[in-house]
Write an enzyme that holds these catalytic residues in place. Sequence first.
Site, PDB file in Angstrom:
ATOM      1  N   ARG A  23       0.813  -1.221   0.000  1.00  0.00           N
ATOM      2  CA  ARG A  23       0.000   0.000   0.000  1.00  0.00           C
ATOM      3  C   ARG A  23       0.848   1.273   0.000  1.00  0.00           C
ATOM      4  O   ARG A  23       0.414   2.315   0.508  1.00  0.00           O
ATOM      5  CB  ARG A  23      -0.976   0.013   1.186  1.00  0.00           C
ATOM      6  CG  ARG A  23      -2.049  -1.059   1.094  1.00  0.00           C
ATOM      7  CD  ARG A  23      -3.060  -0.941   2.221  1.00  0.00           C
ATOM      8  NE  ARG A  23      -3.985  -2.062   2.215  1.00  0.00           N
ATOM      9  CZ  ARG A  23      -4.665  -2.488   3.279  1.00  0.00           C
ATOM     10  NH1 ARG A  23      -4.524  -1.860   4.437  1.00  0.00           N
ATOM     11  NH2 ARG A  23      -5.483  -3.513   3.200  1.00  0.00           N
ATOM     12  N   ARG A  27      -2.969   6.576   0.706  1.00  0.00           N
ATOM     13  CA  ARG A  27      -3.535   7.668   1.487  1.00  0.00           C
ATOM     14  C   ARG A  27      -2.572   8.381   2.422  1.00  0.00           C
ATOM     15  O   ARG A  27      -2.869   9.485   2.881  1.00  0.00           O
ATOM     16  CB  ARG A  27      -4.729   7.143   2.293  1.00  0.00           C
ATOM     17  CG  ARG A  27      -5.891   6.680   1.431  1.00  0.00           C
ATOM     18  CD  ARG A  27      -7.018   6.134   2.281  1.00  0.00           C
ATOM     19  NE  ARG A  27      -6.651   4.878   2.927  1.00  0.00           N
ATOM     20  CZ  ARG A  27      -7.427   4.215   3.775  1.00  0.00           C
ATOM     21  NH1 ARG A  27      -8.616   4.719   4.100  1.00  0.00           N
ATOM     22  NH2 ARG A  27      -7.029   3.087   4.315  1.00  0.00           N
ATOM     23  N   ARG A  36      -6.673  12.637  -5.333  1.00  0.00           N
ATOM     24  CA  ARG A  36      -7.998  12.054  -5.091  1.00  0.00           C
ATOM     25  C   ARG A  36      -9.056  13.138  -4.931  1.00  0.00           C
ATOM     26  O   ARG A  36     -10.186  12.998  -5.410  1.00  0.00           O
ATOM     27  CB  ARG A  36      -7.969  11.142  -3.871  1.00  0.00           C
ATOM     28  CG  ARG A  36      -9.322  10.507  -3.580  1.00  0.00           C
ATOM     29  CD  ARG A  36      -9.238   9.284  -2.738  1.00  0.00           C
ATOM     30  NE  ARG A  36     -10.561   8.723  -2.475  1.00  0.00           N
ATOM     31  CZ  ARG A  36     -10.775   7.565  -1.893  1.00  0.00           C
ATOM     32  NH1 ARG A  36      -9.751   6.817  -1.495  1.00  0.00           N
ATOM     33  NH2 ARG A  36     -12.001   7.123  -1.693  1.00  0.00           N
ATOM     34  N   ASP A  73      -6.957  -2.664  -6.946  1.00  0.00           N
ATOM     35  CA  ASP A  73      -7.612  -3.325  -5.823  1.00  0.00           C
ATOM     36  C   ASP A  73      -7.877  -4.777  -6.193  1.00  0.00           C
ATOM     37  O   ASP A  73      -8.111  -5.087  -7.370  1.00  0.00           O
ATOM     38  CB  ASP A  73      -8.938  -2.630  -5.480  1.00  0.00           C
ATOM     39  CG  ASP A  73      -9.494  -3.079  -4.140  1.00  0.00           C
ATOM     40  OD1 ASP A  73     -10.291  -4.052  -4.129  1.00  0.00           O
ATOM     41  OD2 ASP A  73      -9.131  -2.498  -3.112  1.00  0.00           O
ATOM     42  N   TYR A 147     -15.215 -11.946  -0.115  1.00  0.00           N
ATOM     43  CA  TYR A 147     -15.928 -10.705  -0.435  1.00  0.00           C
ATOM     44  C   TYR A 147     -17.107 -10.975  -1.371  1.00  0.00           C
ATOM     45  O   TYR A 147     -18.174 -10.373  -1.225  1.00  0.00           O
ATOM     46  CB  TYR A 147     -14.976  -9.702  -1.083  1.00  0.00           C
ATOM     47  CG  TYR A 147     -13.964  -9.109  -0.141  1.00  0.00           C
ATOM     48  CD1 TYR A 147     -14.277  -7.980   0.614  1.00  0.00           C
ATOM     49  CD2 TYR A 147     -12.701  -9.663  -0.001  1.00  0.00           C
ATOM     50  CE1 TYR A 147     -13.345  -7.425   1.480  1.00  0.00           C
ATOM     51  CE2 TYR A 147     -11.765  -9.114   0.859  1.00  0.00           C
ATOM     52  CZ  TYR A 147     -12.092  -7.995   1.603  1.00  0.00           C
ATOM     53  OH  TYR A 147     -11.169  -7.456   2.463  1.00  0.00           O
TER      54      TYR A 147
END
Length: 341
Positions: A23, A27, A36, A73, A147
């Site tokens: 990652r 963020r 973003r 993702d 998921y």
Amino acid sequence: MPGILLDTLNGKRTGKVPLWLMRQAGRYLPEYRALRAEKGGFLELAYDSEAAAEITLQPIRRFGFDGAILFSDILVIPHAMGQDLWFEAGEGPRLAPQLVDGAWQALEAMPERLAPVYGTVERCRALLGPETTMLGFAGSPWTVATYMVAGQGSKDQGEARALAYRDPAAFGALLEAIETATVDYLIGQIDAGVEAVQLFDSWAGSLAPDQYERWVIAPNARLAAAIHAARPGVPVIGFPKGSGEKLAAYARETGVDAVGIDETLDPRRVTANLPEGMPVQGNLDPLLLLAGGDALTVRTRTVLAAFADRPHVFNLGHGISQFTPIDHVEQLVATVRAWQG
């Protein structure tokens, strides 16, 4: 000439320890947050080749990591298989319809949804120097299935585990469909310019031993074999988070070229049980990177020393926290680069 990351994944010891972070594109970086805010939500960014390439390259420019990990993702696979995918603010991904009975056959496949991802890879590879390895990835079938069945993440993956016990044939068919889509997807990434791929099995640790053998080891072994057959020479990193004592069996039986290790495992004990010469990746606690200080330097050196006798890619035990200070990452990079073990 390949970079030290690719050499290490191929089993070579170069005298330097390559470094990248799960990652790392995301963020915690102010430049990501700015982009973003300009472009919109996560999925919009992931399917915008230009924006996703920019995000992939941001941490390389800032920190000089040895690997650039594709910004995407794991849930683009169920999206390409025909499930609807969206992200709820503050709550995470959602998929519909929920496949509580494992019946994926009614979905209308849309593989064209993956085309922007390949475009991202092409853009990145064209802009990266040869010293930086381009890394692709996909979710492993078990984790992706959790998921797809529940329609979202869960604490114990209960819906998928129950379906696997209740109707193993239906659950097995779902995993086979995910496998097929994943092989095609990873080959597409490789053909676009990816030099190594990682299989994320983030929820591997939730399974009992016999279920682990059936739903983690066996599918990942088939995936690794398919990639090796279709694109020989491309390393496959397996990352079965939470595997604990089952990690050694995973490393022996799946055929992956390197294995990722989460932060819960003692690196010295782990390396004693892995196949000789197998490259390892890990395993600093992401929360220690968040905390920083002298403890970060000490533990980083401990991890480096523990894996000094085999090919080692320095990484975290899982993804970097979005709240991680930039100077802590700089501290980590400086410690790894200065290592003379």
